[in-house]
Design an enzyme around this catalytic site. Structure first.
Site, PDB file in Angstrom:
ATOM      1  N   ALA A 103      57.638  50.069  23.725  1.00 55.43           N
ATOM      2  CA  ALA A 103      56.226  50.904  23.377  1.00 55.43           C
ATOM      3  C   ALA A 103      55.933  50.058  22.052  1.00 55.43           C
ATOM      4  O   ALA A 103      56.455  49.686  21.152  1.00 55.43           O
ATOM      5  CB  ALA A 103      56.547  52.225  22.899  1.00 55.43           C
ATOM      6  N   GLY A 108      56.795  44.861  26.004  1.00 57.73           N
ATOM      7  CA  GLY A 108      58.006  44.240  26.493  1.00 57.73           C
ATOM      8  C   GLY A 108      57.793  43.161  27.327  1.00 57.73           C
ATOM      9  O   GLY A 108      57.083  43.417  28.347  1.00 57.73           O
ATOM     10  N   ASN A 131      55.643  43.665  30.632  1.00 58.71           N
ATOM     11  CA  ASN A 131      54.189  43.124  30.662  1.00 58.71           C
ATOM     12  C   ASN A 131      54.209  41.968  32.056  1.00 58.71           C
ATOM     13  O   ASN A 131      53.163  42.018  32.825  1.00 58.71           O
ATOM     14  CB  ASN A 131      54.135  42.443  29.462  1.00 58.71           C
ATOM     15  N   GLU A 167      65.078  38.932  26.172  1.00 64.93           N
ATOM     16  CA  GLU A 167      64.749  40.247  25.228  1.00 64.93           C
ATOM     17  C   GLU A 167      66.268  41.072  25.859  1.00 64.93           C
ATOM     18  O   GLU A 167      66.540  42.084  24.739  1.00 64.93           O
ATOM     19  CB  GLU A 167      63.826  40.940  25.371  1.00 64.93           C
ATOM     20  N   ASN A 216      57.140  28.134  25.468  1.00 66.61           N
ATOM     21  CA  ASN A 216      55.944  27.633  24.569  1.00 66.61           C
ATOM     22  C   ASN A 216      56.418  26.718  23.722  1.00 66.61           C
ATOM     23  O   ASN A 216      57.404  26.164  23.878  1.00 66.61           O
ATOM     24  CB  ASN A 216      55.201  29.019  24.085  1.00 66.61           C
ATOM     25  N   ASP A 263      53.044  36.503  28.482  1.00 62.08           N
ATOM     26  CA  ASP A 263      53.678  37.425  29.597  1.00 62.08           C
ATOM     27  C   ASP A 263      52.648  37.357  30.896  1.00 62.08           C
ATOM     28  O   ASP A 263      53.063  37.444  31.991  1.00 62.08           O
ATOM     29  CB  ASP A 263      53.645  38.688  29.007  1.00 62.08           C
TER      30      ASP A 263
END
Length: 313
Positions: free
Chosen positions: A19, A46, A50, A147, A191, A260
């Site tokens: 959240a 998340g 996403n 993650e 990235n 994402d």
């Protein structure tokens, strides 16, 4: 004769739901300081979730694999996926909590800084992956990030690679990785910051991105896609290196979730059989639309919106 219909292969995404608690202010507070913000929102986030929402809103047949607590944030997760057409393979984890994230958004630029507490998703284990091996083997495209525990991501990539599934590793958040993970990846999508973390090469230009991508190819990656923010993305393989310009869709409101959006768009495009360079261009358009809207999951565009934007170019 009618055109052959597009056959979409299933997409499976392993990752985290959290959240998002998002705060806008002119700047971040210093330690011990309290400042007034200009807005607050609570919404779904998340990286993996996403990406699943992005792919689902683009019409992909996507299933999201994760752990959730048994709490109101878990209810938010299920509602978010339902609205986006995302199927879920959830391991309920009452002994923990559904993850949450603090997001600071700079008012003037839309840039962000994030702290993620994944909660139950940090308990995702190789055994959980084995229990869902059939789901992964049946996919056309498999996506994961960093993650959840790396050991779980590694086992999932091994299963997908063994079944001939196209594999995408989004190495976010930036982390050191075991060498054996690279040979399991058809695509790695860092990235600039993540590319530097993985290779030690600072990415400040497209040529820097090529050097970093070469380093990843040497580790055994099939193809590298370095996302470059407002400078688009670089698709780099052993026999081609193509810079794809960013696809602008309007003024930038918020960059949270842009990566994402890109990865979800890439997975959706590849699942439709789109060739890699066009898939990257498609993903850039998905990201380009997402940054014109506030929030993360709510900012993900539909297939019709992306196709309309690309048709203008």
């Amino acid at each position: 004769m009618p055109a052959n219909p597009i056959v979409m292969k299933p997409v499976v995404i392993l990752g985290v739901f959290v959240a998002d608690t998002a705060y806008r202010a002119a700047r971040q507070p210093r330690m011990g300081e309290t400042i007034l913000g200009t807005s607050f929102t609570l919404g779904p986030g998340g990286k993996g979730s996403n990406q699943a929402v992005a792919a689902g809103r683009l019409g992909a047949d996507v299933t999201f694999l994760t752990r959730l607590g048994v709490d109101p944030f878990a209810d938010m997760a299920r509602q978010t996926w339902s609205h986006a057409g995302v199927k879920s393979a959830v391991i309920d984890t009452p002994e923990s909590y559904t993850g949450a994230a603090y997001i600071f958004i700079q008012e003037t630029s839309g840039n962000n800084a994030i702290i993620v507490s994944p909660g139950a998703a940090m308990l995702i284990s190789p055994a959980d992956i084995e229990a869902n091996a059939g789901l992964i083997r049946a996919a056309g495209v498999f996506v994961t990030q960093l993650e959840q525990p790396i050991e779980a991501a590694l086992r999932a990539l091994e299963i997908a690679r063994g079944a001939g599934v196209t594999t995408i590793l989004n190495p976010a958040p930036a982390a050191r990785l075991p060498d054996r993970i690279y040979t399991l990846c058809d695509y790695v999508t860092p990235n600039e910051t993540e590319a530097e973390e993985l290779t030690g090469i600072k990415v400040s230009s497209i040529d820097d991105a090529r050097r970093a991508a070469d380093s990843l190819l040497e580790k055994g990656v099939g193809a590298v896609i370095v996302t470059l923010g407002e400078n688009g993305a670089l698709l780099h393989t052993a026999d081609r290196s193509e810079h794809v310009a960013a696809v602008a869709a309007g003024p930038v409101v918020e960059t949270t979730g842009a990566g994402d959006a890109f990865n979800g768009g890439l997975a959706a495009a590849l699942s439709r059989g789109i060739e890699p360079l066009e898939a990257v261009r498609f993903a850039c358009a998905v990201a380009g639309i997402s940054v014109t809207r506030p929030g993360t999951a709510p900012s993900m565009p539909t297939l019709q919106e992306v196709e309309a934007l690309l048709a203008k170019r």
